[in-house]
Scaffold this active site. Structure first.
Site, PDB file in Angstrom:
ATOM      1  N   HIS A  61      26.749  29.612  24.249  1.00 50.98           N
ATOM      2  CA  HIS A  61      28.368  29.053  24.736  1.00 50.98           C
ATOM      3  C   HIS A  61      29.428  30.165  24.251  1.00 50.98           C
ATOM      4  CE1 HIS A  61      26.071  25.090  24.936  1.00 50.98           C
ATOM      5  NE2 HIS A  61      26.246  25.563  25.836  1.00 50.98           N
ATOM      6  N   HIS A  95      19.848  27.366  24.644  1.00 52.57           N
ATOM      7  CA  HIS A  95      19.629  25.996  24.384  1.00 52.57           C
ATOM      8  C   HIS A  95      18.513  25.125  24.688  1.00 52.57           C
ATOM      9  CE1 HIS A  95      23.790  27.703  25.093  1.00 52.57           C
ATOM     10  NE2 HIS A  95      24.115  27.130  23.964  1.00 52.57           N
ATOM     11  N   HIS A 145      24.839  17.053  25.782  1.00 53.46           N
ATOM     12  CA  HIS A 145      24.636  18.654  25.390  1.00 53.46           C
ATOM     13  C   HIS A 145      23.370  19.125  25.975  1.00 53.46           C
ATOM     14  CE1 HIS A 145      24.080  22.095  22.837  1.00 53.46           C
ATOM     15  NE2 HIS A 145      25.227  22.172  22.456  1.00 53.46           N
ATOM     16  N   GLU A 147      20.840  21.047  25.147  1.00 52.44           N
ATOM     17  CA  GLU A 147      19.891  21.241  24.011  1.00 52.44           C
ATOM     18  C   GLU A 147      19.510  19.808  23.973  1.00 52.44           C
ATOM     19  OE1 GLU A 147      20.452  22.808  19.970  1.00 52.44           O
ATOM     20  OE2 GLU A 147      18.520  21.400  19.489  1.00 52.44           O
ATOM     21  N   THR A 186      19.617  20.905  16.906  1.00 52.14           N
ATOM     22  CA  THR A 186      19.819  21.848  15.977  1.00 52.14           C
ATOM     23  C   THR A 186      20.975  21.931  15.087  1.00 52.14           C
ATOM     24  OG1 THR A 186      20.045  23.434  17.410  1.00 52.14           O
ATOM     25  CG2 THR A 186      17.387  23.167  16.905  1.00 52.14           C
ATOM     26  N   CYS A 216      19.229  23.787  12.190  1.00 48.97           N
ATOM     27  CA  CYS A 216      18.489  25.185  12.028  1.00 48.97           C
ATOM     28  C   CYS A 216      19.336  26.012  10.702  1.00 48.97           C
ATOM     29  CB  CYS A 216      18.718  26.071  13.241  1.00 48.97           C
ATOM     30  SG  CYS A 216      20.561  26.641  13.306  1.00 48.97           S
ATOM     31  N   SER A 244      30.749  24.793  22.355  1.00 53.31           N
ATOM     32  CA  SER A 244      29.806  25.190  21.175  1.00 53.31           C
ATOM     33  C   SER A 244      29.777  23.995  20.284  1.00 53.31           C
ATOM     34  CB  SER A 244      30.304  26.550  20.731  1.00 53.31           C
ATOM     35  OG  SER A 244      29.657  26.733  19.342  1.00 53.31           O
ATOM     36  N   ASN A 246      27.731  23.939  17.472  1.00 58.52           N
ATOM     37  CA  ASN A 246      27.759  24.338  15.961  1.00 58.52           C
ATOM     38  C   ASN A 246      29.328  24.970  15.499  1.00 58.52           C
ATOM     39  OD1 ASN A 246      27.707  27.553  15.533  1.00 58.52           O
ATOM     40  ND2 ASN A 246      26.898  27.110  17.469  1.00 58.52           N
ATOM     41  N   SER A 289      27.568  31.588  18.221  1.00 61.74           N
ATOM     42  CA  SER A 289      27.663  32.265  19.396  1.00 61.74           C
ATOM     43  C   SER A 289      28.815  32.917  19.668  1.00 61.74           C
ATOM     44  CB  SER A 289      27.681  31.322  20.561  1.00 61.74           C
ATOM     45  OG  SER A 289      28.764  30.332  20.462  1.00 61.74           O
TER      46      SER A 289
HETATM   47  O1  0CG Z   1      25.953  25.157  19.183  1.00 59.16           O
HETATM   48  P1  0CG Z   1      25.530  25.031  20.668  1.00 59.16           P
HETATM   49  O2  0CG Z   1      24.132  24.495  20.712  1.00 59.16           O
HETATM   50  O3  0CG Z   1      26.537  24.250  21.476  1.00 59.16           O
HETATM   51  O4  0CG Z   1      25.231  26.577  21.072  1.00 59.16           O
HETATM   52  P2  0CG Z   1      25.902  27.973  21.017  1.00 59.16           P
HETATM   53  O5  0CG Z   1      25.625  28.728  22.263  1.00 59.16           O
HETATM   54  O6  0CG Z   1      27.333  27.723  20.683  1.00 59.16           O
HETATM   55  O7  0CG Z   1      25.337  28.515  19.732  1.00 59.16           O
HETATM   56  C1  0CG Z   1      24.059  28.886  19.276  1.00 59.16           C
HETATM   57  C2  0CG Z   1      23.201  28.430  20.417  1.00 59.16           C
HETATM   58  C3  0CG Z   1      22.356  28.549  21.398  1.00 59.16           C
HETATM   59 FE1  SF4 Z   2      18.834  29.010  17.266  1.00 63.75          FE
HETATM   60 FE2  SF4 Z   2      20.072  27.717  15.225  1.00 63.75          FE
HETATM   61 FE3  SF4 Z   2      20.927  29.819  16.486  1.00 63.75          FE
HETATM   62 FE4  SF4 Z   2      20.887  27.452  17.925  1.00 63.75          FE
HETATM   63  S1  SF4 Z   2      22.087  28.048  16.365  1.00 63.75           S
HETATM   64  S2  SF4 Z   2      20.430  29.578  18.745  1.00 63.75           S
HETATM   65  S3  SF4 Z   2      19.065  26.783  16.880  1.00 63.75           S
HETATM   66  S4  SF4 Z   2      19.429  29.874  15.204  1.00 63.75           S
END
Ligand code: 0CG
Ligand code: SF4
Length: 334
Positions: A61, A95, A145, A147, A186, A216, A244, A246, A289
């Site tokens: 993301h 994801h 989302h 995921e 995660t 994670c 995103s 996270n 990301s």
């Molecule tokens: O945090 P999410 O799941 O929205 O994803 P992002 O692409 O921002 O970061 C890590 C992954 C996959």
């Molecule tokens: Fe993998 Fe965690 Fe990164 Fe998502 S945030 S891609 S689950 S290591």
């Protein structure tokens, strides 16, 4: 004087007039092992098979990452139906995807390469095992989302119930309280999830738990790092995208840890400078990301307005690396 000599900009602060600003850089921040692997998958697919390489959903993301890959020949689509028949590879984003997606790719004989993070796949497997053992599954996560869509899509409709809030956990009425299990997205807030899990465990003492946390390592470490810095700074920037999960959780964690002026920023050009006026200290972190080059861009933007002094605050070292999918390891195209 040569004609092209730039004229001094009267409004630009000089070294003498720039106010001092202490920047605390959170570590770890930015790319996690799953993101590095997912981007490598697209780059390696382009190198081995040539353009175009189709990618279902943003590989991670972040618009900057997506645009860089687009320039190299990646074509981003939201659904598999948007991928034409033929030999070009199609990559599934980090994801994860519902089971129906690789099945549809197989049926159409598309060349699919799965860039789902291994830590998301681990959650998929847990859900599948619980289902095989006859358990009803609760998925703690955010509706819509990708995921969550992917994890719910590992099993038939009705096998997984989504729990988004403490209220959902209080209201959930199980078919059989003795055969329940939970898994999570995660990238959730550690604190919110702990509260939801506490409610579920109090209500359903037989609840099966993940052997190892589903949130994670990268989410955990970045939240802990931002919590260590947030109480010490006047403002805090999370470099990351609004979609995103996270990154959004990092902004919330900073705010809750005591930094009321915590904002999510995608690029230096998006900074609302009116928010930062008289600050003396600034925390910076980045979602999993967000590339480091964007953190540097933002530091440079502050350095043009303040006399900055940058210090890294490290709360944990990381050394996680995930191998590429087999289809992309050396000699794979031969
Ligand atoms: O945090 P999410 O799941 O929205 O994803 P992002 O692409 O921002 O970061 C890590 C992954 C996959
Ligand atoms: Fe993998 Fe965690 Fe990164 Fe998502 S945030 S891609 S689950 S290591």
């Amino acid at each position: 004087m040569p004609d092209q000599m730039p004229t001094p900009d009267a409004a630009a602060p000089t070294a003498a007039t720039r106010p001092p600003l202490r920047i605390l850089l959170c570590a770890p921040r930015g790319f996690c092992a799953g993101v590095v692997r997912a981007i490598d998958v697209v780059e390696q697919a382009l190198a081995l098979y040539g353009a175009p390489v189709y990618v279902r959903h943003e590989i991670v993301h972040n618009k900057y990452v997506v645009e860089s890959l687009r320039r190299k020949g990646a074509v981003f689509v939201e659904e598999l139906d948007d991928v034409p028949d033929g030999a070009a590879p199609v990559v599934f984003s980090a994801h994860g995807v519902p089971r129906a997606v690789p099945e549809a790719a197989d049926a159409r004989r598309l060349f699919a390469i799965d860039a789902t993070c291994p830590l998301v796949t681990k959650v998929h497997r847990e859900a599948i095992v619980h289902h095989r053992k006859g358990r009803d599954i609760l998925l703690i996560g955010h509706k819509g989302h990708p995921e969550v869509v992917g994890t719910m899509g590992q099993l038939p409709a009705g096998a997984i119930t989504l729990i988004e809030t403490v209220e959902d956990a209080r209201a959930f009425a199980p078919r059989d309280a003795g055969t329940l299990a939970y898994v999570t997205q995660t990238t959730l807030s550690l604190d919110d999830t702990a509260e939801i899990v506490a409610v579920l465990k109090a209500r359903f003492p037989a609840l099966s738990e993940p052997h190892k946390e589903d949130i994670c390592y990268a989410t955990t470490n970045r939240q802990e790092a931002v919590k260590a810095v947030a109480p010490k700074v006047d403002a805090l920037i999370v470099v990351g995208a609004p979609n995103s999960s996270n990154s959004q959780r990092l902004r919330e964690a900073a705010e809750r840890a005591g930094c009321a002026r915590s904002v999510l920023v995608e690029r230096a050009g998006d900074i609302d400078w009116t928010m930062f006026g008289a600050i003396a200290s600034l925390g910076i972190t980045a979602g999993a990301s967000a590339p480091e080059v964007l953190v540097e861009e933002i530091i440079d933007a502050f350095a043009a307005r303040y006399a900055v002094e940058v210090e890294t605050v490290t709360s944990k070292e990381e050394d996680v690396v995930f191998p590429l999918p087999r289809a992309l390891r050396p000699n794979a195209a031969e």
